[in-house]
Design an enzyme around this catalytic site. Sequence first.
Site, PDB file in Angstrom:
ATOM      1  N   ASP A  52       0.939  -1.189   0.105  1.00 36.18           N
ATOM      2  CA  ASP A  52       0.088   0.053   0.088  1.00 36.18           C
ATOM      3  C   ASP A  52       0.740   1.225   0.136  1.00 36.18           C
ATOM      4  O   ASP A  52       2.269   1.117   0.115  1.00 36.18           O
ATOM      5  CB  ASP A  52      -0.966  -0.237   1.210  1.00 36.18           C
ATOM      6  CG  ASP A  52      -0.305  -0.257   2.636  1.00 36.18           C
ATOM      7  OD1 ASP A  52       1.055  -0.244   2.587  1.00 36.18           O
ATOM      8  OD2 ASP A  52      -0.806  -0.193   3.531  1.00 36.18           O
ATOM      9  N   GLU A  54       1.769   4.943   1.898  1.00 34.37           N
ATOM     10  CA  GLU A  54       1.746   5.766   3.040  1.00 34.37           C
ATOM     11  C   GLU A  54       2.294   6.987   2.913  1.00 34.37           C
ATOM     12  O   GLU A  54       3.578   7.087   2.595  1.00 34.37           O
ATOM     13  CB  GLU A  54       2.215   4.885   4.291  1.00 34.37           C
ATOM     14  CG  GLU A  54       1.835   3.488   4.485  1.00 34.37           C
ATOM     15  CD  GLU A  54       2.340   2.580   5.316  1.00 34.37           C
ATOM     16  OE1 GLU A  54       2.050   2.228   6.441  1.00 34.37           O
ATOM     17  OE2 GLU A  54       3.641   2.546   4.871  1.00 34.37           O
ATOM     18  N   GLU A  71      -7.691   7.516   5.017  1.00 33.52           N
ATOM     19  CA  GLU A  71      -7.269   5.922   4.706  1.00 33.52           C
ATOM     20  C   GLU A  71      -8.372   5.294   3.886  1.00 33.52           C
ATOM     21  O   GLU A  71      -9.562   5.287   4.108  1.00 33.52           O
ATOM     22  CB  GLU A  71      -7.118   5.117   5.942  1.00 33.52           C
ATOM     23  CG  GLU A  71      -6.550   3.805   5.846  1.00 33.52           C
ATOM     24  CD  GLU A  71      -6.075   3.273   7.157  1.00 33.52           C
ATOM     25  OE1 GLU A  71      -5.335   2.142   6.866  1.00 33.52           O
ATOM     26  OE2 GLU A  71      -6.414   3.844   8.084  1.00 33.52           O
ATOM     27  N   GLU A 149       2.317  -8.276  33.290  1.00 36.08           N
ATOM     28  CA  GLU A 149       0.868  -8.740  33.061  1.00 36.08           C
ATOM     29  C   GLU A 149       0.886 -10.088  31.985  1.00 36.08           C
ATOM     30  O   GLU A 149       0.035 -10.856  32.550  1.00 36.08           O
ATOM     31  CB  GLU A 149       0.234  -7.705  32.308  1.00 36.08           C
ATOM     32  CG  GLU A 149      -1.447  -7.851  32.274  1.00 36.08           C
ATOM     33  CD  GLU A 149      -2.072  -6.765  31.602  1.00 36.08           C
ATOM     34  OE1 GLU A 149      -2.973  -7.132  30.967  1.00 36.08           O
ATOM     35  OE2 GLU A 149      -1.569  -5.489  31.695  1.00 36.08           O
ATOM     36  N   LYS A 153      -0.780 -13.726  33.092  1.00 32.60           N
ATOM     37  CA  LYS A 153      -1.742 -14.362  32.450  1.00 32.60           C
ATOM     38  C   LYS A 153      -1.413 -15.765  32.057  1.00 32.60           C
ATOM     39  O   LYS A 153      -2.035 -16.503  31.968  1.00 32.60           O
ATOM     40  CB  LYS A 153      -2.189 -13.450  31.166  1.00 32.60           C
ATOM     41  CG  LYS A 153      -2.780 -12.119  31.505  1.00 32.60           C
ATOM     42  CD  LYS A 153      -3.282 -11.654  30.214  1.00 32.60           C
ATOM     43  CE  LYS A 153      -3.924 -10.200  30.687  1.00 32.60           C
ATOM     44  NZ  LYS A 153      -4.455  -9.533  29.387  1.00 32.60           N
TER      45      LYS A 153
END
Length: 256
Positions: A52, A54, A71, A149, A153
């Site tokens: 694409d 940018e 976009e 974290e 988990k």
Amino acid sequence: MNMNGPVKISRSERLQTVQEIAVRLQEVYKESILAIGVYGSVSRGTDGPFSDIEMFCVLDESREDVEFSYEWSAGPWKAEVNVLSTDVLLKTAATVEDDWPLTHGPFFSPLSLYDPKGFFPTLKKAAETPTKEDFTQAINGIIVGEMYEFIGKLRNVSLNGPHTYLPYLAMQFAQYGAMLIGLHNQRFYSTGAMVLPESLKLPNRPAGFDNVAKLVMSGELSEPSKIVFVCENFWDGLTAWAAEHHYVIHSERIPF
């Protein structure tokens, strides 16, 4: 054969489209435009047949703060144009965030389409201003805000399930581990697809990271015990690495 979504487009065709977009931006924003540039694979010359587009569209400081994106898909190709006022872009370039190794490369080497006042060298200077303390704070934030974290988990899932969550956690360990390594070395990754292989070439990697990254790249994420083992091993290596480089995991019991 008809194909939905992106189709093969040559680099010359893509660059022609880039020029058409730049002309349209100048029609819309006229004298407010300070600079127009291309970033991503097109600016590096590594765009593939399905890549694409940018772009930056930088507006001068006379405008109020502006930060939004166009976009869209035109059918066979997709484009994103970030429209930003000067102050917003310079502030963004000078900020170190979790994904800095992946997002800030464009500030150093955009492909300039329009830059009569030499803004892009100023942008590069702004991107060079973060201090070691800025990088340290970003690294501390990832270790506590993400990695700590994740290990919690992982341990919950290891005990109580569902084990179907483990492949996702392994990918998060690998991705954020790569961000830590990039931040520590103050190095960029060329593209999202290359984050893990490029991170394995950087120095000062925490022990255990390589095994997590290689496991994720292999796609062999069906064995729960293996995922738990490599992620726990990486966490052990990460805590030792943090202590070695004076990054902070633990604080006072209640720091406020």
